[in-house]
Design a protein around this motif. Structure first.
Motif, short mmCIF file in Angstrom:
data_model
loop_
_atom_site.label_atom_id
_atom_site.label_comp_id
_atom_site.label_asym_id
_atom_site.label_seq_id
_atom_site.Cartn_x
_atom_site.Cartn_y
_atom_site.Cartn_z
N ILE A 152 50.46 36.88 37.00
CA ILE A 152 50.14 38.20 36.44
C ILE A 152 49.04 38.85 37.28
O ILE A 152 49.13 40.02 37.66
CB ILE A 152 49.69 38.09 34.96
CG1 ILE A 152 50.80 37.47 34.13
CG2 ILE A 152 49.30 39.46 34.42
CD1 ILE A 152 50.41 37.16 32.71
N ILE A 153 48.01 38.05 37.59
CA ILE A 153 46.90 38.58 38.38
C ILE A 153 47.40 39.06 39.74
O ILE A 153 47.11 40.16 40.17
CB ILE A 153 45.80 37.51 38.55
CG1 ILE A 153 45.11 37.25 37.21
CG2 ILE A 153 44.79 37.92 39.61
CD1 ILE A 153 44.10 36.14 37.22
N VAL A 193 31.69 42.19 41.55
CA VAL A 193 32.91 42.88 41.14
C VAL A 193 33.28 42.51 39.70
O VAL A 193 33.02 41.39 39.25
CB VAL A 193 34.06 42.55 42.13
CG1 VAL A 193 34.48 41.09 42.06
CG2 VAL A 193 35.26 43.46 41.90
N ARG A 194 33.86 43.47 38.99
CA ARG A 194 34.38 43.23 37.65
C ARG A 194 35.78 43.79 37.54
O ARG A 194 36.08 44.82 38.13
CB ARG A 194 33.50 43.90 36.58
CG ARG A 194 32.11 43.28 36.44
CD ARG A 194 32.19 41.88 35.85
NE ARG A 194 30.92 41.21 35.80
CZ ARG A 194 30.45 40.36 36.72
NH1 ARG A 194 31.17 40.08 37.81
NH2 ARG A 194 29.29 39.76 36.57
N TRP A 195 36.61 43.07 36.77
CA TRP A 195 37.98 43.56 36.54
C TRP A 195 38.25 43.54 35.06
O TRP A 195 38.28 42.48 34.45
CB TRP A 195 38.99 42.69 37.29
CG TRP A 195 40.42 43.15 37.16
CD1 TRP A 195 40.89 44.26 36.52
CD2 TRP A 195 41.57 42.49 37.70
NE1 TRP A 195 42.25 44.35 36.64
CE2 TRP A 195 42.69 43.28 37.37
CE3 TRP A 195 41.75 41.34 38.46
CZ2 TRP A 195 43.99 42.92 37.74
CZ3 TRP A 195 43.03 40.98 38.83
CH2 TRP A 195 44.14 41.77 38.47
N ASN A 196 38.46 44.74 34.51
CA ASN A 196 38.84 44.84 33.12
C ASN A 196 40.34 45.15 33.06
O ASN A 196 40.77 46.27 33.22
CB ASN A 196 38.02 45.94 32.44
CG ASN A 196 38.20 45.87 30.94
OD1 ASN A 196 39.22 46.31 30.41
ND2 ASN A 196 37.23 45.30 30.27
N HIS A 197 41.11 44.09 32.83
CA HIS A 197 42.57 44.21 32.83
C HIS A 197 43.03 44.74 31.47
O HIS A 197 42.54 44.29 30.44
CB HIS A 197 43.16 42.82 33.09
CG HIS A 197 44.64 42.82 33.35
ND1 HIS A 197 45.55 42.93 32.33
CD2 HIS A 197 45.35 42.72 34.50
CE1 HIS A 197 46.77 42.89 32.86
NE2 HIS A 197 46.68 42.77 34.16
N GLY A 239 42.10 41.58 29.42
CA GLY A 239 40.66 41.74 29.21
C GLY A 239 39.90 41.49 30.50
O GLY A 239 40.44 41.69 31.59
N ASN A 240 38.65 41.02 30.38
CA ASN A 240 37.85 40.79 31.58
C ASN A 240 38.29 39.51 32.29
O ASN A 240 38.28 38.44 31.68
CB ASN A 240 36.37 40.68 31.20
CG ASN A 240 35.82 42.03 30.80
OD1 ASN A 240 36.15 43.05 31.41
ND2 ASN A 240 35.00 42.04 29.77
#
Ligand code: C2E
Ligand code: MG
Ligand code: MG
Length: 546
Positions: A275-276, A311-315, A319-320
């Motif tokens: 998915i990522i 870095v941040r990823w809010n999917h 979610g995070n």
């Protein structure tokens, strides 16, 4: 007792217009299951001489007949009943009701009709402290049969499967049709988890049964996934989700087996990785990825020295997602170049916005990015675009990166330093390099890995940090400790002459607007006072010297 009736009433009550029913009790023609109720209600109406009432009654006749009676009290314990045939209407309403809650091919409850059963079973199981198993059964190849032999054959297969599953479940729990070729089985009130293998085995014995469908011999096979309440989850909705995950996994990997959710975790991660991988390329464009910044503070004066961008990823669905999970994937797919560039731009943009060259910005550079031939050009373009000086930027490369290709690392680092960038070795102590190996690498800063800082309160941990600090000082390298969560670590690290500190104690990494606010409101005095107070308690040497 019936005193008089016409032919229509005879037909409705006794099934034939010629039947003489006078002298008999009306209730003797009523279906036994509701006879007492009807008798009571008629008695009540007569005694109270109440207003007319409508009562729907099932009669004894076969085929099943329903009548609607309008009851008019007529005084002196008498009443007139006007009768209507209600049979068609009854079955119509029943059928609509049935369809709403049941599946009209198999006659099993559908999910709508199953919900209450599920809720009840769960609360019963919860009270008793027992276990409940939810299995999702997927009948194999129904679509193939639909395509090759027509929907009717497919339906026959589902019907056969429904029958043998229903017989199996009769003594064990509940069954419902979930979707076209899937069933849901519920085994409530299981006394111990040690009973589950026998259940699974029983279910498995139904696999591969032979049936004759449209004069063909067909072997019905199925794959199932199951999860256990409350072991896997104590949440009703999640129970279905977990069973479904187990089923999806089994369909891909263990076709025609019954697979438990609890065997999944590692494998689910692989699923998450897919998915990522698939959503990473759109994540930047969709604005799901953004930068946060964490302050770095001087050990002696507690002045604000810099910020590290992370870095941040809010999917939207997951979610995070932590960087430790998606950075390796970004590296393996090459997406790290775009991601790294995005982070560089976000960091340079903030440096420009802050307009304070005393506060440096540290940017993490991954191996693929660092060794990419366009890396230097990209940096130059971004410097020009955001109008900032290289001396305001610290490039963090990991210790393992610097060991991967020593010659190339030395060359690139030289060039970057000549331009004016600061170079930092991140996660120092984990990459098996000794300080002497770093000797010909032109770096400015060592960031001691968080794992050492965590052990600072143990004698060994303290000694390791002590060794790193004194050698770094001999080599004129600045030392940074990250992962500072409390004042006692601050105190020990300043004893060890570590130059800069970074960690939740000062601040968690913050998004752009919040870090700008943090910088505006930053009070070095506050941390200095806290440090003095701690020094009085612990007898820290550096604090005493001041
Ligand atoms: P790192 O560069 O060593 O970053 C420090 C990590 O420690 C960050 O985790 C930070 O949030 C965390 N941290 C800071 N203070 C504390 C504390 O007091 N306690 C604890 N327990 N943790 C603290 P994060 O943000 O999850 O990043 C993890 C790693 O992912 C980073 O380690 C870095 O290697 C990588 N990373 C993060 N952002 C980027 C990026 O933009 N590019 C590249 N290439 N890698 C990145
Ligand atoms: Mg870092
Ligand atoms: Mg680090």
């Amino acid at each position: 007792m019936i005193l008089a009736s016409d032919e229509t009433a005879n037909a409705l009550i006794a099934g034939s217009p010629d039947k003489n029913i006078t002298g008999n009790f009306f209730t003797s023609y009523v279906d036994k299951t509701i006879r007492d109720t009807i008798r009571e209600r008629i008695g009540h109406l007569i005694r109270k001489n109440k207003a007319p009432e409508k009562i729907i009654t099932k009669m004894l006749t076969t085929p099943e007949k329903w009548i609607r009676g309008h009851y008019f009290p007529a005084g002196q314990e008498k009443m007139i009943i006007v009768l209507e045939d209600y049979t068609d209407e009854y079955f119509e309403t029943k059928w609509v009701e049935f369809l709403a809650y049941n599946d009209n091919l198999t006659g099993l409850p559908n999910m709508f009709g199953f919900e209450q059963t599920l809720t009840d079973s769960i609360s019963r199981t919860q009270k008793s402290g027992n276990f409940l198993v939810m299995a999702l059964v997927d009948i194999s190849s129904v679509n193939d049969f639909n395509e090759s032999f027509g929907q009717k054959t497919g339906d026959q297969i589902i019907l056969h499967a429904a029958k043998f599953l229903k017989v199996f479940m009769d003594t064990r729990g509940f069954i419902a049709r979930w979707t076209s070729d899937k069933f849901i089985l519920l085994f409530p009130d299981i006394a111990g988890e040690n009973h589950i293998p026998a259940l699974v085995q029983g279910l498995n014995s139904l696999n591969n049964q032979l049936f004759t469908v449209d004069s063909m011999k067909i072997r019905i096979q199925f794959t199932a996934g199951y999860s256990v309440f409350p072991t896997d989850t104590d949440d009703q909705e999640e129970l279905l989700a977990l069973s479904n995950r187990a089923l999806l996994f089994a369909k891909d990997n263990f076709k025609n087996h019954i697979f438990p959710y609890k065997k999944l975790p590692d494998l689910i991660r692989n699923n998450t990785d897919i998915i990522i991988r698939n959503s990473l390329s759109n994540a930047i464009a969709n604005g799901e990825i953004y930068a946060v910044f964490q302050p770095k503070v001087g050990t002696i004066d507690f002045s604000l020295r810099g910020l590290e961008s992370l870095v941040r990823w809010n999917h939207p669905e997951m979610g995070n997602i932590p960087p430790s999970q998606f950075i390796p994937i970004a590296e393996s797919t090459g997406m790290i170049i775009e991601l790294g560039n995005f982070m560089m731009e976000s960091s340079f943009a903030l440096a420009r916005e802050m307009g304070n060259p005393e506060i440096k910005i540290s940017v993490n550079i991954s191996q693929a990015q660092f060794f990419n031939e366009n890396f230097l050009d990209t940096i130059d373009q971004n410097l020009a675009k955001y109008q900032i000086q290289p001396r305001q930027i610290v490039l963090e490369i990991t210790e393992s990166l610097s060991m991967a290709d020593k010659k190339l690392t030395v060359e690139s680092t030289h060039r970057l330093r000549e331009k004016g960038f600061h170079i930092s070795i991140d996660d120092f102590g984990t990459g098996y390099s000794s300080l002497s190996q770093l000797h010909n690498l032109p770096v400015d800063e060592l960031k001691i890995d968080i794992s050492f800082i965590r052990r600072i309160h143990t004698p060994d941990g303290y000694q390791i940090i002590h060794a790193i600090a004194s050698m770094a000082s001999a080599m004129h390298l600045r030392t940074v400790a990250e992962g500072i969560e409390d004042i006692s670590a601050v105190s020990k690290l300043s004893d060890l002459k570590i130059d800069e500190l970074q960690g939740y104690y000062f601040s968690k990494p913050l998004p752009r607007t919040e870090i700008l606010e943090y910088i505006t409101n930053y009070q070095a005095d506050f941390f200095r006072q806290e440090y003095q107070k701690e020094a009085l308690v612990s007898g820290s040497s550096s604090a005493k010297d001041e």
